[in-house]
Design an enzyme around this catalytic site. Structure first.
Site, PDB file in Angstrom:
ATOM      1  N   ASN A  74       0.856  -1.182   0.000  1.00 39.12           N
ATOM      2  CA  ASN A  74       0.000   0.000   0.000  1.00 39.12           C
ATOM      3  C   ASN A  74       0.896   1.238   0.000  1.00 39.12           C
ATOM      4  OD1 ASN A  74      -1.767   2.157   0.737  1.00 39.12           O
ATOM      5  ND2 ASN A  74      -3.160   0.670   1.637  1.00 39.12           N
ATOM      6  N   HIS A 144      -9.806  -4.651  -3.954  1.00 36.33           N
ATOM      7  CA  HIS A 144      -8.503  -4.932  -3.357  1.00 36.33           C
ATOM      8  C   HIS A 144      -8.696  -5.278  -1.886  1.00 36.33           C
ATOM      9  CE1 HIS A 144      -9.262  -0.602  -3.087  1.00 36.33           C
ATOM     10  NE2 HIS A 144      -8.529  -0.590  -1.982  1.00 36.33           N
ATOM     11  N   HIS A 146      -7.079  -5.688   1.831  1.00 36.39           N
ATOM     12  CA  HIS A 146      -5.989  -5.195   2.668  1.00 36.39           C
ATOM     13  C   HIS A 146      -5.519  -6.263   3.644  1.00 36.39           C
ATOM     14  CE1 HIS A 146      -6.437  -0.849   1.682  1.00 36.39           C
ATOM     15  NE2 HIS A 146      -7.668  -1.234   1.388  1.00 36.39           N
TER      16      HIS A 146
END
Length: 184
Positions: A74, A144, A146
């Protein structure tokens, strides 16, 4: 250099001196301003998750590539090692995943946890999806997941009081360590 907290630091032209030390994080302005965010919801609208796989692993901060998904650090992490698993296909909703993508996301999640434990000694993890902008997705048009490594005592006053995260390692260094620890 830190000075005694009892002595206010003189800073000409910036207001009344106080007892606070300042930690400047100008790189966060890109996130605050929404730089490099997609201009629309389509794959050709500047979606970073569609552009990253076209880059080298080092330039794109890619940790591993699969046949249907990839793992990437990230760019605006909550903790060192905060990564995401993204399908190559530009889809927004979890229910749009096909069986191969669903299976590979699950496999990459396991590998990411193993790699982060090996590379950084992470003691726990937050794993999750933000589906839709109202659910907190910064880029809602491209799914997406995490994976955020956690350690006992990894929270402090900085995010709460200063709205700033203090990360002890540069992203390129983190990418190198986690990529090397990624199970085959």
């Amino acid at each position: 250099m830190l000075q005694d907290m009892q002595e206010p630091i003189e800073q000409a032209g910036v207001g009344v001196p106080d007892n606070f030390q300042r930690l400047w994080t100008p790189h966060r302005m890109a996130y605050i301003r929404g730089e490099n965010k997609p201009t629309g919801s389509g794959p050709g609208d500047g979606c970073p998750f569609c552009e990253i796989p076209k880059m080298s692993d080092e330039d794109g901060l890619i940790l591993a590539r699969g046949s249907t998904v990839f793992a990437v650090l990230n760019l605006y992490p909550y903790n060192s090692g905060h990564l995401m698993i993204c399908p190559y296909r530009h889809i927004a909703d979890y229910v749009e995943l096909n069986e191969a993508e669903t299976a590979e996301i699950a496999d990459f999640t396991k590998r990411a946890i193993q790699a982060l434990r090996k590379a950084s000694g992470a003691q726990g993890f937050n794993v999750g999806l933000n589906l839709g902008q109202v659910a907190g997705a910064g880029i809602a048009a491209h799914l997406h997941q995490h994976i955020v490594p956690r350690w006992g005592g990894d929270t402090n006053f900085m995010p709460i009081v200063g709205h700033t995260r203090v990360l002890p390692q540069l992203l390129r260094e983190t990418r190198e360590l986690v990529a090397e620890a990624w199970p085959s």
